[in-house]
Design an enzyme around this catalytic site. Sequence first.
Site, short mmCIF file in Angstrom:
data_model
loop_
_atom_site.label_atom_id
_atom_site.label_comp_id
_atom_site.label_asym_id
_atom_site.label_seq_id
_atom_site.Cartn_x
_atom_site.Cartn_y
_atom_site.Cartn_z
CE LYS A 96 -3.86 -2.38 2.18
NZ LYS A 96 -3.19 -3.70 2.38
NE ARG A 97 6.35 0.72 0.75
CZ ARG A 97 6.32 -0.09 1.80
NH1 ARG A 97 5.21 -0.26 2.46
NH2 ARG A 97 7.40 -0.74 2.20
#
Length: 273
Positions: A96-97
């Site tokens: 979840k960058r």
Amino acid sequence: MNKQELFENIKRKESFLCVGLDTDIQKIPSHLLKEEDPVFAFNKAIIDATAPYCIAYKPNLAFYESMGVKGWLAFEKTIQYLNKNYPDQFIIADAKRGDIGNTSAMYARTFFEEMQLDALTVAPYMGEDSVTPFLGYENKWVILLALTSNKGSHDFQLTTDTEGERLFEKVLRKSQEWGNDQNMMYVVGATQGHMFEDIRKIVPNHFLLVPGIGAQGGSLEEVCQYGMNSTCGLIVNSSRAIIYADSTESFAVVAGEKAREVQQQMAVQLKKL
């Protein structure tokens, strides 16, 4: 891995199962703690037992980062083991960058060049320049958060603007200006049920990564009814219900049995294509 290769794997294995490697050292069977690398030992056993029944694996980075350097080494060994022994598996880093452009470029370099993963989950909140650095790699995928399965998804994702458009719908429409169904997927939680019908009106041809079946209570049948398309279009993840189904020395055998049960259910759904 490109879209056609992914679909060919789905057809060949009669499965669109992704096994989530949410490996918590406090939950793995106690006999593994005597191993030099307990997390990798657990992952290796789970992979060997479940690989015939799934087409993807999704390590959740939080579980590895929580252990510092030891965790990163276990993560790296897991990826290397998959790439060497199961090259047909689609590997997703659930990280979840999503940050400003030059930072995103470094994240992309980490996961796509250094780690040799197929896909990465990305948060869209910061907009186009935070997402496009991930899209410059051939046969690599961005999996953009769209409509998640957690309780807090209602705080922002379902809010509407003055035109009645919900935020997740805006994400789906706007992001298609950045990527396409050959390099972008979307996260849609299994517990969203009939909402898949609304999503498919906007992104009919994209693959959707669907967490939330099993321990979170999502219905595979409902997901398929509303979310499946002509190329399947679904990668359905199960983590705890498979990898922690047993805590004895037979944990891997039981995990394989659980994965096979899900695969058989998926085979029935794929016959409807």
